[in-house]
Design an enzyme around this catalytic site. Structure first.
Site, PDB file in Angstrom:
ATOM      1  N   ASP A  30       1.168  -1.179   0.131  1.00 18.35           N
ATOM      2  CA  ASP A  30       0.065   0.041  -0.041  1.00 18.35           C
ATOM      3  C   ASP A  30       0.896   1.208   0.087  1.00 18.35           C
ATOM      4  O   ASP A  30       2.186   1.265   0.475  1.00 18.35           O
ATOM      5  CB  ASP A  30      -0.689  -0.079   1.291  1.00 18.35           C
ATOM      6  CG  ASP A  30      -1.966   1.204   1.331  1.00 18.35           C
ATOM      7  OD1 ASP A  30      -2.470   1.632   0.229  1.00 18.35           O
ATOM      8  OD2 ASP A  30      -1.924   1.772   2.119  1.00 18.35           O
ATOM      9  N   ASP A  90      -0.355   5.052   1.093  1.00 21.35           N
ATOM     10  CA  ASP A  90      -0.676   5.887   1.938  1.00 21.35           C
ATOM     11  C   ASP A  90      -0.660   5.440   3.317  1.00 21.35           C
ATOM     12  O   ASP A  90      -1.235   4.341   3.450  1.00 21.35           O
ATOM     13  CB  ASP A  90      -2.154   6.519   1.949  1.00 21.35           C
ATOM     14  CG  ASP A  90      -2.265   7.485   0.771  1.00 21.35           C
ATOM     15  OD1 ASP A  90      -1.392   8.906   1.015  1.00 21.35           O
ATOM     16  OD2 ASP A  90      -2.692   7.472  -0.215  1.00 21.35           O
TER      17      ASP A  90
END
Length: 398
Positions: A12, A14
């Site tokens: 991922d 963020d």
């Protein structure tokens, strides 16, 4: 199998690689170590605003060398999916980057008329009139498509609303549920896996249990959650990560043992929903209230509405089941033993997160499609996870 034994790392962005425009400490060194070890890196984000090229350029500005082909965004995944659904035109509630991704695959982005779909992927410049127009188009027949359903995302100054907040507004205005493309739906993970060599093993790293971890488990992949503290989940909960680390740097440095994904005899849910499940027993404890669903049965349940408490939701459901009989509630959260799966009104299988409400009533007619069933028979009719809830409730009454 240790973390560094996996061939590919699906990361991922963020909260894992950066927050806002700031690279997180130790990330550059950790990624360099993975590159040097020959690992395949894929970057998966529920940020629908940039194109893949824009996101790759952003990572390069932060000092991370990345190829466009290593990036999977929910906007790009949406563009890949829509033509397969026969969608040729769309009104975009979101960014120019999202509109560009759709146009690249031949979807006509329109401002007038009724398109095949309304595609939601909010950005900072979104105005309220776009949300209003999107709602009206959905009501007039356009398909409701959400690039993702994340309610928020982290920024250096705090947590801010994300696409899911706009999706929720249109859903409340239209009464329709969207087709969701991004994590935890399987598509983004599947697109990333398609780019890996045959037989490559993959590990998912994220900072959200409801999108990264749940999504990984829905496609059978192990997941590491980056968090300061390990969340507490029952052993069978599909949001429970295999490992927890404080940062990507720590994960790479320690390379902890990653247990294999256990195989359970359960179907994967489409989403996790906050709600209440009811165990409604008659006074003699001989029958229980069940809801017929297609060819099966389940315990009555209700999802929370915005700003609603568990108690309010339970009272709302009870008023529908028992419209003329006031009932006192007994909340028994300890009765929830692992994963509880329920079928939504639109047929979607979801995981219910919330307390059990135990209710005993004197003989009464049930409403709202709910029926009395003998407990001995209910044990056979209910899915295994709901049968466990019923058994726990009965044991609590002994």
């Amino acid at each position: 199998m240790r973390a560094l034994d996996f061939d590919a790392w699906l990361l991922d962005l963020d909260g894992v690689i950066y927050v806002g425009d700031r690279l997180l400490p130790g990330v550059a060194e950790a990624l360099a170590t993975l590159r040097a070890a020959g690992k395949h890196l894929r970057f998966l984000t529920n940020d629908p605003r940039p194109t893949r090229e824009q996101l790759a350029e952003r990572l390069r500005r932060l000092g991370i060398d990345v190829a466009v082909e290593e990036v999977v965004t929910c906007g790009w995944a949406t563009a890949r999916l829509l033509p397969q659904l026969g969608i040729g035109s769309a009104y975009v509630v979101g960014s120019a980057g999202l509109a560009e991704e759709l146009a690249r695959v031949g979807i006509t982005v329109v401002d007038d008329g009724i398109p095949d779909a309304v595609v939601v992927g909010a950005d900072e410049r979104l105005d309220f009139q776009s949300v209003v127009k999107g709602s009206l188009l959905v009501q007039r027949g356009a398909r409701f498509v959400a690039t993702n359903a994340d309610a928020s995302y982290p920024m250096p100054f705090g947590t801010v609303p994300a696409t899911g907040a706009v999706v929720c507004a249109i859903r409340l205005a239209t009464g329709q549920r969207p087709l969701v493309v991004g994590k935890p739906e399987p598509l983004m993970f599947q697109l990333a896996l398609e780019t890996l060599p045959m037989g490559a093993t993959a590990l998912v790293i994220g900072d959200r249990v409801d999108s990264d971890v749940l999504g990984a488990h829905r496609v059978g992949l192990p997941a590491v959650l980056l968090a300061r503290e390990a969340p507490v989940f029952p052993a069978r909960d599909l949001r429970r990560p295999e490992r927890v680390a404080s940062s990507l740097a720590e994960l790479v440095a320690t390379s902890p043992e990653i247990p294999p994904r256990p195989v359970h005899d359960v179907r994967w849910p489409e989403r996790v929903v906050a709600g209440v499940i009811l165990v409604v027993l008659d006074e003699t404890i001989e029958t229980v209230a069940l809801v017929p669903v297609a060819s099966s049965w389940m315990l009555p349940w209700v999802a929370l509405e915005p700003l609603e408490s568990f108690a309010d939701a339970a009272q709302r459901l009870l008023a529908r089941i028992l419209p003329s009989q006031p009932v006192s509630l007994t909340f028994r959260p300890e009765l929830v033993d692992g994963t509880v799966l329920v079928s939504d009104v639109d047929g979607a299988l979801i995981q219910l997160a919330g307390p059990v409400v135990l209710v005993r009533i004197t003989g009464s007619m049930l409403a709202g499609g709910v029926e009395w069933r003998e407990i001995a028979r209910a044990r056979q009719l209910l899915p295994a996870d709901q049968a466990r809830v019923l058994e726990s409730a009965l044991s609590a009454l002994d």
